[in-house]
Scaffold this motif. Structure first.
Motif, PDB file in Angstrom:
ATOM      1  N   VAL A 233      56.587  37.317  38.763  1.00 37.93           N
ATOM      2  CA  VAL A 233      56.030  38.039  39.971  1.00 37.93           C
ATOM      3  C   VAL A 233      56.947  39.163  40.107  1.00 37.93           C
ATOM      4  CG1 VAL A 233      55.272  38.148  42.226  1.00 37.93           C
ATOM      5  CG2 VAL A 233      55.104  35.966  40.901  1.00 37.93           C
ATOM      6  N   THR A 234      56.352  40.570  39.964  1.00 41.58           N
ATOM      7  CA  THR A 234      57.127  41.765  40.058  1.00 41.58           C
ATOM      8  C   THR A 234      56.942  42.242  41.487  1.00 41.58           C
ATOM      9  OG1 THR A 234      55.352  43.012  39.208  1.00 41.58           O
ATOM     10  CG2 THR A 234      57.161  42.358  37.704  1.00 41.58           C
ATOM     11  N   LEU A 240      57.464  44.367  48.455  1.00 40.36           N
ATOM     12  CA  LEU A 240      56.000  43.267  48.283  1.00 40.36           C
ATOM     13  C   LEU A 240      55.910  43.080  46.870  1.00 40.36           C
ATOM     14  CD1 LEU A 240      53.802  44.990  51.040  1.00 40.36           C
ATOM     15  CD2 LEU A 240      55.008  42.820  51.172  1.00 40.36           C
ATOM     16  N   ALA A 241      55.086  41.810  46.616  1.00 39.59           N
ATOM     17  CA  ALA A 241      54.494  41.818  45.306  1.00 39.59           C
ATOM     18  C   ALA A 241      53.713  43.010  44.758  1.00 39.59           C
ATOM     19  CB  ALA A 241      54.136  40.313  45.103  1.00 39.59           C
ATOM     20  N   ASN A 242      53.938  43.551  43.372  1.00 39.19           N
ATOM     21  CA  ASN A 242      53.028  44.331  43.141  1.00 39.19           C
ATOM     22  C   ASN A 242      52.438  44.089  41.709  1.00 39.19           C
ATOM     23  OD1 ASN A 242      55.105  44.904  41.183  1.00 39.19           O
ATOM     24  ND2 ASN A 242      55.413  46.937  41.573  1.00 39.19           N
ATOM     25  N   GLY A 243      52.337  42.751  41.286  1.00 37.07           N
ATOM     26  CA  GLY A 243      51.989  42.315  40.117  1.00 37.07           C
ATOM     27  C   GLY A 243      52.529  40.967  39.467  1.00 37.07           C
ATOM     28  N   VAL A 244      52.121  40.947  38.209  1.00 40.42           N
ATOM     29  CA  VAL A 244      52.995  40.020  37.507  1.00 40.42           C
ATOM     30  C   VAL A 244      53.276  40.653  35.887  1.00 40.42           C
ATOM     31  CG1 VAL A 244      52.383  37.905  38.678  1.00 40.42           C
ATOM     32  CG2 VAL A 244      50.891  38.696  36.601  1.00 40.42           C
ATOM     33  N   SER A 245      54.284  40.161  35.481  1.00 42.94           N
ATOM     34  CA  SER A 245      54.416  40.495  33.974  1.00 42.94           C
ATOM     35  C   SER A 245      54.196  39.347  33.216  1.00 42.94           C
ATOM     36  CB  SER A 245      56.176  41.159  33.856  1.00 42.94           C
ATOM     37  OG  SER A 245      56.720  40.044  34.199  1.00 42.94           O
ATOM     38  N   TYR A 246      53.727  39.723  31.898  1.00 44.77           N
ATOM     39  CA  TYR A 246      53.443  38.351  31.232  1.00 44.77           C
ATOM     40  C   TYR A 246      53.507  38.711  29.823  1.00 44.77           C
ATOM     41  CZ  TYR A 246      48.952  41.029  30.561  1.00 44.77           C
ATOM     42  OH  TYR A 246      47.838  41.926  30.162  1.00 44.77           O
ATOM     43  N   VAL A 247      53.455  37.697  28.838  1.00 44.73           N
ATOM     44  CA  VAL A 247      53.662  37.722  27.565  1.00 44.73           C
ATOM     45  C   VAL A 247      52.170  37.405  26.882  1.00 44.73           C
ATOM     46  CG1 VAL A 247      54.740  36.943  25.314  1.00 44.73           C
ATOM     47  CG2 VAL A 247      55.907  36.956  27.696  1.00 44.73           C
ATOM     48  N   ASP A 248      51.730  38.438  25.920  1.00 44.27           N
ATOM     49  CA  ASP A 248      50.380  38.178  25.183  1.00 44.27           C
ATOM     50  C   ASP A 248      50.951  37.057  24.215  1.00 44.27           C
ATOM     51  OD1 ASP A 248      48.756  38.021  23.345  1.00 44.27           O
ATOM     52  OD2 ASP A 248      47.589  39.975  24.128  1.00 44.27           O
TER      53      ASP A 248
END
Ligand SMILES: Cc1cc2nc3c(=O)[nH]c(=O)nc-3n(C[C@H](O)[C@H](O)[C@H](O)COP(=O)(O)OP(=O)(O)OC[C@H]3O[C@@H](n4cnc5c(N)ncnc54)[C@H](O)[C@@H]3O)c2cc1C
Ligand code: SF4
Length: 542
Positions: A233-234, A240-248
């Motif tokens: 979670v970024t 505040l949380a502003n999104g998530v990073s993820y791996v395709d």
């Protein structure tokens, strides 16, 4: 459930799913006969519950390890597919009772929840009505009734179990499973093919893609992002949380998605892992972990089983007893712990009968008198003994303890470079004594049925046959709820104490287990949390 409730409330939702799209209505092998496969439906390392089981995933996933501290026995079942383990779960759907939310007040062990049964009851009602469940009204105080479809009639062996239970004063009632026996929301009633574990092409049982994701997509508000393995979670500059990073998972690309609110629902332990991995200078021990309790107080259901051979069921007349793909009767907890040497209860699940035979069916003919053989005699023996076996499985409550927790293994990453979990696990005497009681009870049930138990009583040194931590696949905790931010991760609304726009909608916030399977409560809480998010967004409080 959160995606369903939030899109229905009008929110735009991006759902990140580590696995692929999978709908039982399209992809299940429900009607495929075992004999048509060279492996006869047998299991493999990556398909441990059989070739046609409706789960992509298992105890092991290539390239995605987890580790265990020395001396720890722990198993972690992970699904990697839309809908997760709801595609093949047992569908035993039990409400927690009022006592299950206030364990500490009752016996001084563990902790009370900051919420009670009455907070969750309206959501149990909604889940019953939307998803559908069979059962019967019994009025048992800590086994609350729901809004039920009629239960299927007991099968022949289940009637014998009921008779033995009555003799031993063990409560035995119709099972409660999320299978519909009347049409509901365009889904037809179960046609009793007995294959729930493969996923239901008719949509007569609950799996989240067909029952929740499909209607959520119809709102036009849901963006489904599959093969998206969330790393962390970024946070924005405002904390505040502003999104998530993820791996395709297909390309290996590192990507990010923005959000005003983040809801984690990756399964209890995976959610703890994401929180740990969302480290920053402001949150050096992981996000939402100022209390130091992320990864702590994790529990599984206790489990132990006994099976036996019942001569009264030999050579029974062939008849169709397929029914719903799971039990039609079960035994809820029926005793008073004040008179026992362990706290908290267990329920009993039953198995038996004749289903479609597959590899390893009957557990091997050698277990039966006269011990198998060849040719005509072997076929005769199979016909005689098939259906004469019964099994009982106990499912009990574990007390959270300091001995059971997970943390990040500092030396191991998965194939995406994401640090993995390391588990620590130790059963206490509470659980070991409970399992001893299960073994004794199941053995007396089998002898009361005039049967013979297959295996001797496991010894104390073997923990009376207690399943390894995680093996019953009811992991809960790791980000528990509480009123005090010093001792808990989220509030009673599953809102992170440290980051107000971060929520959890899986089993991680559970303060304790119960003698009930957890999924009905996970769904009810997820819906409740979603309503709270909607309310807070309307008030512009997030
Ligand atoms: C064989 C079996 C029988 C069961 N029987 C019962 C039963 O009878 N009654 C009962 O109450 N419970 C039962 N359970 C337990 C039940 O399946 C779980 O409680 C329930 O599925 C938990 O829901 P969840 O959404 O938290 O996790 P899951 O169902 O595991 O779903 C998690 C989802 O998150 C995805 N995901 C995981 N990590 C990431 C990541 N990093 N990024 C993006 N996506 C991710 C997964 O792919 C999956 O789709 C059973 C489980 C099994 C395996
Ligand atoms: S038993 Fe009923 S609910 Fe289960 S797979 Fe068959 S038709 Fe579907």
């Amino acid at each position: 459930m959160a995606a369903y409730a939030l899109t229905k409330a009008g929110a735009d939702v991006a759902l990140l799913e580590a696995g692929d799209v999978w709908y039982a209505s399209r992809d299940s092998k429900m009607m495929f006969p075992n004999y048509a496969s060279p492996r006869r439906g047998g299991s493999t390392r990556l398909k441990p519950f059989g070739e046609f089981d409706g789960c992509e995933g298992g105890w092991e996933i290539d390239g995605e390890p987890y580790t265990k501290a020395d001396g720890t026995e722990f198993l972690w079942w992970r699904a990697r597919m839309l809908g997760g383990r709801t595609n093949h779960w047992g569908r035993i759907s039990l409400r927690f009772g009022p006592d299950d939310f206030r364990g500490k007040s009752r016996d001084g062990l563990g902790d009370d929840w900051p919420i009670g049964y009455n907070d969750v009851a309206p959501y149990y009602d909604r889940v019953d009505q939307l998803v559908g469940i069979y059962g019967s009204k019994e009025g048992i105080p800590n086994e609350p009734d729901g809004i039920f479809h009629p239960p299927p009639a007991p099968r022949c062996y289940e009637l014998l179990i009921k008779k033995a239970s009555d003799k031993l004063n063990i409560t035995c009632i119709p099972a409660r499973r999320s299978v519909i026996t009347k049409p509901l929301n365009g889904r037809p009633a179960c046609h009793y093919c007995g294959q729930c574990g493969r996923g239901c092409t008719a949509r007569s049982n609950f799996s989240s893609p067909d029952v929740l994701i499909a209607p959520a997509l119809q709102t036009g508000k849901l963006t489904l992002m599959t093969n998206a393995m969330v790393r962390e979670v970024t946070l924005g500059p405002d904390g505040l949380a502003n999104g998530v990073s993820y791996v395709d998972r297909k390309t290996g690309a590192d990507l990010h998605v923005n959000a005003k609110v983040v809801v984690l629902a990756a399964s209890a332990l995976e959610t703890a892992r994401i929180l740990f991995n969302s480290k920053s200078s402001k949150h050096p021990n992981g996000l939402a972990n100022s209390s130091g309790t992320v990864g702590k107080y994790i529990t599984d259901t206790t489990g132990s089983g006994v099976s036996g051979y019942i001569p009264a069921m030999e050579n029974h007349a062939g008849h169709n007893e397929d029914g719903a793909g799971g039990m039609h009767v079960y035994m809820p907890w029926w005793l008073d712990n004040k008179k026992l040497d362990f706290p908290r209860g267990y329920h009993i699940e039953v198995g038996g009968g004749v289903r479609q035979p597959g590899a390893g069916f009957m557990g091997g003919i050698h277990r039966y008198p006269p011990g198998g053989g060849y040719g005509a005699q072997l076929k005769k023996d199979y016909r005689k003994y098939y259906g004469a076996t019964i099994s009982f499985e106990g499912r009990g409550e574990q007390i959270p303890s300091d001995d059971c927790y997970c943390e990040i293994d500092p030396n191991v990453v998965d194939r995406f470079g994401i640090p993995v979990l390391r588990f620590h696990w130790k059963w206490s005497d509470h659980e070991i004594n409970q399992v001893k009681h299960m073994q004794e009870t199941f053995r007396s049930l089998i002898t009361t049925m005039g049967g013979t138990v297959f295996d001797p009583m496991p010894s104390k040194e073997d923990g009376y046959g207690i399943a390894a931590g995680g093996q019953i696949i009811h992991e809960l905790g790791g980000a528990r709820m509480g009123a005090d931010p010093k001792t808990s991760v989220v509030s009673g609304n599953c809102q992170a104490h440290d980051v107000k726009n971060l929520f959890i909608a899986d089993g991680a916030p559970f303060v304790s287990q119960a003698d009930k399977n957890p999924t009905w409560t996970i769904m009810a809480l997820a819906w409740r949390t979603s309503d709270y998010i909607t309310d807070q967004m309307k008030k512009r409080a997030l």
